[in-house]
Scaffold this motif. Structure first.
Motif, PDB file in Angstrom:
ATOM      1  N   UNK A  61       0.718  -1.156  -0.345  1.00  0.00           N
ATOM      2  CA  UNK A  61       0.111   0.094   0.224  1.00  0.00           C
ATOM      3  C   UNK A  61       0.558   0.893  -0.040  1.00  0.00           C
ATOM      4  N   UNK A  62       1.067   2.089  -0.912  1.00  0.00           N
ATOM      5  CA  UNK A  62       1.391   3.550  -1.142  1.00  0.00           C
ATOM      6  C   UNK A  62       1.133   3.533   0.219  1.00  0.00           C
ATOM      7  N   UNK A  63       2.503   4.558   0.286  1.00  0.00           N
ATOM      8  CA  UNK A  63       1.709   5.345   1.925  1.00  0.00           C
ATOM      9  C   UNK A  63       0.781   6.573   2.205  1.00  0.00           C
ATOM     10  N   UNK A  64       0.070   6.498   3.368  1.00  0.00           N
ATOM     11  CA  UNK A  64      -0.609   7.729   2.923  1.00  0.00           C
ATOM     12  C   UNK A  64      -0.276   9.441   3.546  1.00  0.00           C
ATOM     13  N   UNK A  65      -1.209  10.545   2.089  1.00  0.00           N
ATOM     14  CA  UNK A  65      -0.469  11.472   1.808  1.00  0.00           C
ATOM     15  C   UNK A  65      -0.385  12.340   3.206  1.00  0.00           C
ATOM     16  N   UNK A  66       0.801  12.740   2.755  1.00  0.00           N
ATOM     17  CA  UNK A  66       0.303  13.539   4.216  1.00  0.00           C
ATOM     18  C   UNK A  66       1.228  15.404   3.986  1.00  0.00           C
ATOM     19  N   UNK A  67      -0.187  16.562   4.398  1.00  0.00           N
ATOM     20  CA  UNK A  67      -0.102  18.064   4.019  1.00  0.00           C
ATOM     21  C   UNK A  67       1.206  18.794   5.263  1.00  0.00           C
ATOM     22  N   UNK A  68       1.382  19.308   5.370  1.00  0.00           N
ATOM     23  CA  UNK A  68       2.502  20.007   5.608  1.00  0.00           C
ATOM     24  C   UNK A  68       2.770  20.938   5.106  1.00  0.00           C
ATOM     25  N   UNK A  69       1.820  21.462   4.317  1.00  0.00           N
ATOM     26  CA  UNK A  69       2.119  22.770   3.745  1.00  0.00           C
ATOM     27  C   UNK A  69       1.037  24.175   4.351  1.00  0.00           C
ATOM     28  N   UNK A  70       0.727  24.125   5.316  1.00  0.00           N
ATOM     29  CA  UNK A  70      -1.206  24.817   5.634  1.00  0.00           C
ATOM     30  C   UNK A  70      -0.367  26.163   5.230  1.00  0.00           C
ATOM     31  N   UNK A  71       1.177  26.952   5.422  1.00  0.00           N
ATOM     32  CA  UNK A  71       1.299  28.489   5.301  1.00  0.00           C
ATOM     33  C   UNK A  71       1.237  28.702   3.104  1.00  0.00           C
TER      34      UNK A  71
ATOM     35  N   UNK B 134      15.084  16.383  -1.774  1.00  0.00           N
ATOM     36  CA  UNK B 134      14.844  16.009  -0.762  1.00  0.00           C
ATOM     37  C   UNK B 134      13.206  15.574  -1.056  1.00  0.00           C
ATOM     38  N   UNK B 135      12.607  16.846  -1.351  1.00  0.00           N
ATOM     39  CA  UNK B 135      11.234  16.891  -1.508  1.00  0.00           C
ATOM     40  C   UNK B 135      11.178  15.285  -2.861  1.00  0.00           C
ATOM     41  N   UNK B 136      11.413  15.604  -3.453  1.00  0.00           N
ATOM     42  CA  UNK B 136      11.121  13.903  -4.738  1.00  0.00           C
ATOM     43  C   UNK B 136      11.168  12.731  -3.738  1.00  0.00           C
ATOM     44  N   UNK B 137      11.814  12.834  -2.434  1.00  0.00           N
ATOM     45  CA  UNK B 137      12.532  11.089  -2.184  1.00  0.00           C
ATOM     46  C   UNK B 137      11.266  11.489  -0.803  1.00  0.00           C
ATOM     47  N   UNK B 138      11.018  11.796  -0.457  1.00  0.00           N
ATOM     48  CA  UNK B 138       9.019  11.859  -0.254  1.00  0.00           C
ATOM     49  C   UNK B 138       8.299  12.514  -0.990  1.00  0.00           C
ATOM     50  N   UNK B 139       7.819  11.681  -1.974  1.00  0.00           N
ATOM     51  CA  UNK B 139       6.276  12.356  -2.259  1.00  0.00           C
ATOM     52  C   UNK B 139       4.793  12.779  -2.160  1.00  0.00           C
ATOM     53  N   UNK B 140       5.037  11.896  -0.720  1.00  0.00           N
ATOM     54  CA  UNK B 140       3.630  11.470  -0.041  1.00  0.00           C
ATOM     55  C   UNK B 140       3.470  12.551   0.966  1.00  0.00           C
ATOM     56  N   UNK B 141       4.454  13.811   1.446  1.00  0.00           N
ATOM     57  CA  UNK B 141       5.120  14.485   2.382  1.00  0.00           C
ATOM     58  C   UNK B 141       4.740  15.702   1.505  1.00  0.00           C
ATOM     59  N   UNK B 142       3.876  16.352   1.930  1.00  0.00           N
ATOM     60  CA  UNK B 142       3.457  17.979   1.128  1.00  0.00           C
ATOM     61  C   UNK B 142       4.747  18.990   1.816  1.00  0.00           C
ATOM     62  N   UNK B 143       5.825  19.908   0.826  1.00  0.00           N
ATOM     63  CA  UNK B 143       6.559  20.591   1.494  1.00  0.00           C
ATOM     64  C   UNK B 143       7.347  21.566   1.135  1.00  0.00           C
ATOM     65  N   UNK B 144       7.414  22.763   1.383  1.00  0.00           N
ATOM     66  CA  UNK B 144       8.060  23.742   0.549  1.00  0.00           C
ATOM     67  C   UNK B 144       9.404  24.020   0.209  1.00  0.00           C
TER      68      UNK B 144
END
Ligand SMILES: *Cc1c(COP(=O)(O)O)cnc(C)c1O
Length: 397
Positions: free
Chosen positions: A1-11, A315-325
């Motif tokens: 199962x792909x990892x749950x996506x996580x939103x870490x981009x509230x700004x 780094x962002x490409x390595x964790x595509x399921x986490x929304x970062x900026x």
């Protein structure tokens, strides 16, 4: 199962709170009159909803309802504040007042209108910030002149979350008869903002940063202050912003402001705990990590970290399921590091090694734990890769 996506981009933006959505929904299909239609019930019920929302927004920032001007967002509010004040002053009695002071780490929605004014002949000073991201009050004082008509300093930074000494700035401006504009897009609803105790004359608010929809915002305009409208038309919003009022969006913003007012303290305390778990977890797993900007004068939901020897984009490409900026801007050929990180003194490489984590209303401890794990693993893998290639990061740095 792909990892749950996580939103870490509230700004960047927030989801609409379901309670806010429920409040706005009837205003699309049931209560659809034009709030400017005074002659029938359809218009009057829409008007009543708009005025309730105006009171809710005013309440959150200690303003009077008639000081609230609805706009499309903080970008428009900033444009109206800066260009509107400059236009009014140039046309008015005090044409010798032609100096605007703002700060190098402001959002582009302030820096770009300031740039336009500069091309139109307004003298613009861009004040620097310290390594902690804050302006120096003595430097601000020294940069003011007899001709300064406005100081524009944001409440809280959208990249590093650093909170500026707004109360001191307001008091200084008030004592010198200078208008004080503040971009409150990241602060209103997150920290206590009061236009009177902070002596703010103009305050920009964005709906989609506080759990209301995109496309709605506010400019708070202190009573007695005149601005040159940037939009001509039907004379809505005391002539300052013509255009039919988007009732559902306005109702949503009002509801969102009321919720923020009630929940702000508890929410930011809870966010600070999660944010510190995120930081502690990353620091426990990795060396060569530094926090960008002040840690104690900072929004509870913000973290901005520099990972030595790691390209943030990789780094962002390595964790595509986490929304970062990363804050960097893609120009045609190469990557431009964030102007905010440059303003706090980071070098090109450090700035391109920095990542913003934005936590918000729906962030969970499980998401924080998964983010720690994902980021620590990704940084280790990237550093190992660059060690194997014989370049870059050394563990003892
Ligand atoms: C998001 C943001 C803006 C722009 O707001 P919009 O409502 O999207 O136009 C302006 N300033 C700051 C500090 C922001 O974070």
């Amino acid at each position: 199962m792909p990892p749950q996506r996580i939103y870490m981009d509230y700004h960047a933006t927030t989801p609409v709170d379901p309670r806010v959505f429920a409040a706005m929904e009837p205003y699309f299909t049931e209560i659809y009159g034009n709030p400017a239609s005074k002659n029938h019930l359809f218009g009057r019920e829409a008007r009543a909803a708009v005025e309730t929302a105006r009171e809710q927004v005013a309440q959150l920032i200690g303003a009077r309802p008639k000081e609230i001007i609805f706009t499309s967002g903080a970008t428009e509010s900033n444009n109206l504040a800066l260009k509107g004040a400059a236009g009014n002053i140039r046309g008015g009695a005090s044409a010798q007042r032609n100096h605007l002071l703002t700060v190098a780490s402001e959002h582009k929605a302030v820096l770009d209108p300031a740039g336009t004014l500069a091309r139109d002949g307004i003298e613009v000073t861009l004040l620097g910030v310290g390594p902690d991201g804050r302006i120096d009050m003595a430097a601000l004082k020294a940069a003011l002149t007899e001709r300064t008509f406005m100081v524009s300093v944001m409440q809280a930074n959208n990249e590093i979350g650093v909170i500026q000494p707004v109360t001191e700035i307001g008091a200084l401006c008030r004592s010198r008869g200078i208008l004080f504009h503040s971009d409150g897009a990241q602060a209103v609803g997150k920290i206590a903002v009061d236009v009177n105790s902070m002596a703010i004359d103009l305050l920009s608010i964005s709906g989609h940063k506080l759990y209301a929809p995109k496309g709605i915002g506010v400019l708070y305009v202190r009573t007695g202050l005149e601005l040159q409208a940037q939009m001509d038309g039907g004379g809505h919003e005391r002539g300052l912003r013509s255009g039919t009022l988007p009732t559902p969006l306005i109702v949503a913003l009002g509801a969102a402001c009321e919720l923020c007012g009630a929940e702000l303290e508890a929410e930011s305390a809870a966010l600070a705990v999660l944010r510190d778990q995120l930081l502690d977890g990353i620091l426990a797993g990795l060396d060569g990590v530094t926090v960008n900007g002040s840690m104690d004068r900072r929004l509870a939901g913000n973290l901005n970290l520099c990972f030595d020897g790691v390209e943030a984009e990789s780094l962002l490409q390595k964790v595509p399921h986490i929304a970062l900026s990363t804050g960097s801007a893609c120009t045609t050929a190469d990557l431009q590091p964030s102007h905010v990180l440059k303003a706090i003194g980071l070098g090109h490489e450090q700035a391109l090694s920095s990542v913003r984590f934005g936590l918000g209303r729906y962030t969970t401890a499980a998401e924080v734990a998964a983010t720690v794990e994902g980021v620590v693993d990704a940084v280790k893998a990237l550093r190992e890769g660059s060690l194997l290639k014989g370049l870059g990061w050394k563990p003892d740095r």
